[in-house]
Scaffold this motif. Sequence first.
Motif, PDB file in Angstrom:
ATOM      1  N   SER A 378      47.330  20.675  26.022  1.00 52.82           N
ATOM      2  CA  SER A 378      47.601  22.110  26.156  1.00 52.82           C
ATOM      3  C   SER A 378      47.678  22.440  27.637  1.00 52.82           C
ATOM      4  CB  SER A 378      46.494  22.931  25.485  1.00 52.82           C
ATOM      5  OG  SER A 378      45.240  22.675  26.115  1.00 52.82           O
ATOM      6  N   TYR A 379      48.134  23.651  27.942  1.00 49.93           N
ATOM      7  CA  TYR A 379      48.171  24.137  29.321  1.00 49.93           C
ATOM      8  C   TYR A 379      47.384  25.434  29.395  1.00 49.93           C
ATOM      9  CZ  TYR A 379      51.726  27.295  27.445  1.00 49.93           C
ATOM     10  OH  TYR A 379      52.383  28.241  26.687  1.00 49.93           O
ATOM     11  N   GLU A 380      47.190  25.934  30.614  1.00 50.84           N
ATOM     12  CA  GLU A 380      46.486  27.203  30.799  1.00 50.84           C
ATOM     13  C   GLU A 380      47.372  28.192  31.553  1.00 50.84           C
ATOM     14  OE1 GLU A 380      41.856  25.651  30.775  1.00 50.84           O
ATOM     15  OE2 GLU A 380      42.803  26.169  32.690  1.00 50.84           O
ATOM     16  N   VAL A 381      47.329  29.437  31.116  1.00 48.85           N
ATOM     17  CA  VAL A 381      48.112  30.512  31.734  1.00 48.85           C
ATOM     18  C   VAL A 381      47.292  31.120  32.866  1.00 48.85           C
ATOM     19  CG1 VAL A 381      49.244  32.724  31.347  1.00 48.85           C
ATOM     20  CG2 VAL A 381      49.231  30.985  29.531  1.00 48.85           C
ATOM     21  N   PRO A 382      47.860  31.231  34.074  1.00 46.61           N
ATOM     22  CA  PRO A 382      47.083  31.782  35.189  1.00 46.61           C
ATOM     23  C   PRO A 382      46.830  33.275  35.031  1.00 46.61           C
ATOM     24  CG  PRO A 382      49.361  31.469  35.859  1.00 46.61           C
ATOM     25  CD  PRO A 382      49.225  30.855  34.484  1.00 46.61           C
ATOM     26  N   TYR A 383      45.683  33.699  35.511  1.00 45.81           N
ATOM     27  CA  TYR A 383      45.331  35.121  35.462  1.00 45.81           C
ATOM     28  C   TYR A 383      46.403  35.987  36.125  1.00 45.81           C
ATOM     29  CZ  TYR A 383      43.168  39.423  37.207  1.00 45.81           C
ATOM     30  OH  TYR A 383      42.916  40.726  37.535  1.00 45.81           O
ATOM     31  N   GLY A 384      46.952  35.515  37.248  1.00 47.87           N
ATOM     32  CA  GLY A 384      47.918  36.316  37.994  1.00 47.87           C
ATOM     33  C   GLY A 384      49.189  36.626  37.233  1.00 47.87           C
ATOM     34  N   ALA A 385      49.462  35.910  36.132  1.00 42.74           N
ATOM     35  CA  ALA A 385      50.651  36.202  35.324  1.00 42.74           C
ATOM     36  C   ALA A 385      50.520  37.525  34.583  1.00 42.74           C
ATOM     37  CB  ALA A 385      50.898  35.070  34.332  1.00 42.74           C
ATOM     38  N   LEU A 386      49.310  38.090  34.543  1.00 45.51           N
ATOM     39  CA  LEU A 386      49.077  39.384  33.897  1.00 45.51           C
ATOM     40  C   LEU A 386      49.049  40.541  34.909  1.00 45.51           C
ATOM     41  CD1 LEU A 386      46.161  38.409  31.458  1.00 45.51           C
ATOM     42  CD2 LEU A 386      48.627  38.193  31.085  1.00 45.51           C
ATOM     43  N   VAL A 387      49.104  40.231  36.182  1.00 44.33           N
ATOM     44  CA  VAL A 387      48.909  41.240  37.232  1.00 44.33           C
ATOM     45  C   VAL A 387      50.237  41.538  37.928  1.00 44.33           C
ATOM     46  CG1 VAL A 387      47.644  41.852  39.319  1.00 44.33           C
ATOM     47  CG2 VAL A 387      46.563  40.399  37.580  1.00 44.33           C
ATOM     48  N   PRO A 388      50.745  42.768  37.830  1.00 37.29           N
ATOM     49  CA  PRO A 388      52.013  43.108  38.490  1.00 37.29           C
ATOM     50  C   PRO A 388      51.916  42.974  40.002  1.00 37.29           C
ATOM     51  CG  PRO A 388      51.375  44.802  36.894  1.00 37.29           C
ATOM     52  CD  PRO A 388      50.196  43.909  37.066  1.00 37.29           C
ATOM     53  N   THR A 389      53.054  42.676  40.632  1.00 38.05           N
ATOM     54  CA  THR A 389      53.082  42.589  42.092  1.00 38.05           C
ATOM     55  C   THR A 389      52.920  43.958  42.738  1.00 38.05           C
ATOM     56  OG1 THR A 389      55.495  42.710  42.007  1.00 38.05           O
ATOM     57  CG2 THR A 389      54.508  40.515  42.163  1.00 38.05           C
ATOM     58  N   GLY A 390      53.293  45.010  42.027  1.00 33.64           N
ATOM     59  CA  GLY A 390      53.153  46.362  42.547  1.00 33.64           C
ATOM     60  C   GLY A 390      52.266  47.191  41.636  1.00 33.64           C
ATOM     61  N   ALA A 426      38.500  41.605  30.157  1.00 31.36           N
ATOM     62  CA  ALA A 426      37.500  41.008  31.046  1.00 31.36           C
ATOM     63  C   ALA A 426      37.803  41.358  32.499  1.00 31.36           C
ATOM     64  CB  ALA A 426      37.468  39.492  30.851  1.00 31.36           C
ATOM     65  N   ALA A 427      39.073  41.311  32.881  1.00 32.10           N
ATOM     66  CA  ALA A 427      39.453  41.676  34.245  1.00 32.10           C
ATOM     67  C   ALA A 427      39.229  43.159  34.502  1.00 32.10           C
ATOM     68  CB  ALA A 427      40.916  41.313  34.486  1.00 32.10           C
ATOM     69  N   THR A 428      39.489  43.990  33.509  1.00 33.25           N
ATOM     70  CA  THR A 428      39.297  45.432  33.650  1.00 33.25           C
ATOM     71  C   THR A 428      37.824  45.766  33.883  1.00 33.25           C
ATOM     72  OG1 THR A 428      41.245  45.939  32.322  1.00 33.25           O
ATOM     73  CG2 THR A 428      39.545  47.640  32.452  1.00 33.25           C
ATOM     74  N   LEU A 429      36.955  45.091  33.171  1.00 38.65           N
ATOM     75  CA  LEU A 429      35.520  45.327  33.372  1.00 38.65           C
ATOM     76  C   LEU A 429      35.105  44.957  34.784  1.00 38.65           C
ATOM     77  CD1 LEU A 429      34.249  43.950  29.939  1.00 38.65           C
ATOM     78  CD2 LEU A 429      34.426  46.348  30.637  1.00 38.65           C
ATOM     79  N   LEU A 430      35.612  43.837  35.303  1.00 44.26           N
ATOM     80  CA  LEU A 430      35.307  43.456  36.682  1.00 44.26           C
ATOM     81  C   LEU A 430      35.880  44.474  37.659  1.00 44.26           C
ATOM     82  CD1 LEU A 430      36.033  39.622  36.484  1.00 44.26           C
ATOM     83  CD2 LEU A 430      33.807  40.674  36.902  1.00 44.26           C
ATOM     84  N   SER A 431      37.110  44.930  37.413  1.00 42.08           N
ATOM     85  CA  SER A 431      37.747  45.892  38.303  1.00 42.08           C
ATOM     86  C   SER A 431      36.964  47.201  38.364  1.00 42.08           C
ATOM     87  CB  SER A 431      39.179  46.147  37.825  1.00 42.08           C
ATOM     88  OG  SER A 431      39.828  47.092  38.633  1.00 42.08           O
ATOM     89  N   LEU A 432      36.493  47.671  37.209  1.00 40.00           N
ATOM     90  CA  LEU A 432      35.732  48.916  37.163  1.00 40.00           C
ATOM     91  C   LEU A 432      34.348  48.753  37.788  1.00 40.00           C
ATOM     92  CD1 LEU A 432      36.655  50.109  33.566  1.00 40.00           C
ATOM     93  CD2 LEU A 432      37.263  51.268  35.702  1.00 40.00           C
ATOM     94  N   GLU A 433      33.674  47.676  37.442  1.00 41.60           N
ATOM     95  CA  GLU A 433      32.306  47.472  37.937  1.00 41.60           C
ATOM     96  C   GLU A 433      32.267  47.307  39.452  1.00 41.60           C
ATOM     97  OE1 GLU A 433      31.129  44.036  35.770  1.00 41.60           O
ATOM     98  OE2 GLU A 433      30.864  45.113  33.876  1.00 41.60           O
ATOM     99  N   GLN A 434      33.280  46.601  39.998  1.00 44.79           N
ATOM    100  CA  GLN A 434      33.278  46.299  41.433  1.00 44.79           C
ATOM    101  C   GLN A 434      34.193  47.230  42.224  1.00 44.79           C
ATOM    102  OE1 GLN A 434      34.112  42.099  41.919  1.00 44.79           O
ATOM    103  NE2 GLN A 434      32.667  41.516  40.310  1.00 44.79           N
ATOM    104  N   ASP A 435      34.913  48.114  41.501  1.00 43.71           N
ATOM    105  CA  ASP A 435      35.849  49.043  42.128  1.00 43.71           C
ATOM    106  C   ASP A 435      36.839  48.291  43.016  1.00 43.71           C
ATOM    107  OD1 ASP A 435      37.074  51.452  42.678  1.00 43.71           O
ATOM    108  OD2 ASP A 435      35.744  51.934  44.362  1.00 43.71           O
ATOM    109  N   VAL A 436      37.484  47.280  42.416  1.00 36.67           N
ATOM    110  CA  VAL A 436      38.459  46.482  43.151  1.00 36.67           C
ATOM    111  C   VAL A 436      39.771  46.463  42.375  1.00 36.67           C
ATOM    112  CG1 VAL A 436      36.742  45.018  44.255  1.00 36.67           C
ATOM    113  CG2 VAL A 436      37.698  44.339  42.038  1.00 36.67           C
ATOM    114  N   ALA A 437      40.846  46.164  43.087  1.00 30.48           N
ATOM    115  CA  ALA A 437      42.152  46.051  42.464  1.00 30.48           C
ATOM    116  C   ALA A 437      42.214  44.794  41.608  1.00 30.48           C
ATOM    117  CB  ALA A 437      43.239  46.010  43.534  1.00 30.48           C
ATOM    118  N   TYR A 438      43.040  44.831  40.590  1.00 25.29           N
ATOM    119  CA  TYR A 438      43.210  43.653  39.745  1.00 25.29           C
ATOM    120  C   TYR A 438      43.639  42.443  40.560  1.00 25.29           C
ATOM    121  CZ  TYR A 438      42.988  46.384  35.366  1.00 25.29           C
ATOM    122  OH  TYR A 438      42.588  47.167  34.309  1.00 25.29           O
ATOM    123  N   ARG A 439      44.530  42.650  41.536  1.00 23.14           N
ATOM    124  CA  ARG A 439      45.050  41.499  42.272  1.00 23.14           C
ATOM    125  C   ARG A 439      44.014  40.910  43.224  1.00 23.14           C
ATOM    126  NH1 ARG A 439      47.965  45.807  44.044  1.00 23.14           N
ATOM    127  NH2 ARG A 439      49.652  45.211  42.639  1.00 23.14           N
TER     128      ARG A 439
END
Length: 457
Positions: A378-390, A426-439
């Motif tokens: 199998s392969y793994e999909v990178p997290y960044g494939a879910l995060v828009p460039t803008g 999971a990324a949204t929870l980190l973004s909210l808790e740490q007040d950081v951008a997804y990227r």
Amino acid sequence: MAGDKAHPFPGWRLGTGAADADGLPVLADVDVLVVGGGAAGVAAATVAAEAGCSVVLVEKYGFCGGAAVAGLSGTICGSYLARENGGPSARVVEGFTGRFRAELLRRGGLTAPQKYGKTYTEAHDPLIWKETADDLLTTAGVRLLLHTSVVGVLLDGDRHLGAVLESNAGRSIVRAARTIDASGDDAVAARAGLATYFGDNGVIQNPTMFFRIAGVDMDRYLGFYGTDTICPPHVTTAIERARDEGLELPRSKIWIFPSTRPGQLLVNATRLSGRDGRMLNVIDPEDFTEAETTGRRQVRDYARFLRRHVPGCENAYVIDTGTEAGIRQTRSIVGIETLTNDDVLSCRKRPDGVVRSPWPIELHTGDRPKLHWLLDDSYEVPYGALVPTGGEHIIVAGRCLSAEHEALASARVTAQCFEYGHAAAAATLLSLEQDVAYRAIDGALVREPMRDNGSLL
């Protein structure tokens, strides 16, 4: 894009001040807005709400399920390894996928694993899928808005603040700290003007129209067709000969799945293209309409073929088609990373991988689907494939991830879509808790809570 048509569908770019001045009522102020109630959206909303976030989930139909239910795709593909001898193989995708699967099984809404070439899949009951989603979302405390569509976005510069919704009650606003676009079509991202693309230089996979038949003598049917859900050569030969009877049977290689109900089969046989032979892009409502009217016509002819030429189906009848055409591909987001064809072919593992997939490259073009198997791997999909460039405060989940054309033909299926939603939450929870951008989030940190929730990474 379909033919020479453009697909602008501009979004409504409003800041909060402009929205208030426009007099639109504020329906909710929440931590998370999830758009789209398919596999990715249900997973994202459930996981976020269970972690304590206030969540609104918006779905255009009167039920959740997306392509799995509205499109009647009817199977959970992407859980099992492929093996050369086609023997029993390991299930290597769990997490929210495994949780939803277990609920379907508990309710009698999922078949035993069925052979699909060199791997396995499972067919689900669409009604039980809806009920399972209803219960998970309600128990988690998600505010579910059915029969509701997104018609605009709320923006402050490039920062997403929510969306403008449309229902029979009129227009209203949901303000949200974070937005998860699980529409499958980048509906929110595109309305915000974020960069998207269609397949391979505009070439996308054909849609299809799934259907179910009842009244089948299963013993006689299985004796002729066999237990592999991908049709055997003698059925392909019979389809090609039946075209001389005047039947519209554009696909020679079809797939048929026994369902959870006695005497019923789920059929994936149609191939939908324009009357002039062009590719149909269902972002365009005219193309969507043509796909569905063409699909229902082809369903009748494939049903006639089954009655005339497949033993056990002599008395079979169509009980339903998809609420919409089965959509394999429309827009993809331009992500900060892209899942490449080579990532899939080489079965690449990576420290920022958030979703595992053993599913083959299953490319639907021409009269036969093209399959490239990933054997015992199998392969793994990178997290960044879910995060828009803008854009800020927005992430995507589902088949609209950033992926090359052939890679998406593997990565788009249901088991993985559940896990994209899981990863986005999971990324949204980190973004909210740490007040950081997804990227700014390291994908390796998204893996940790996913593994805690049972994902096999």
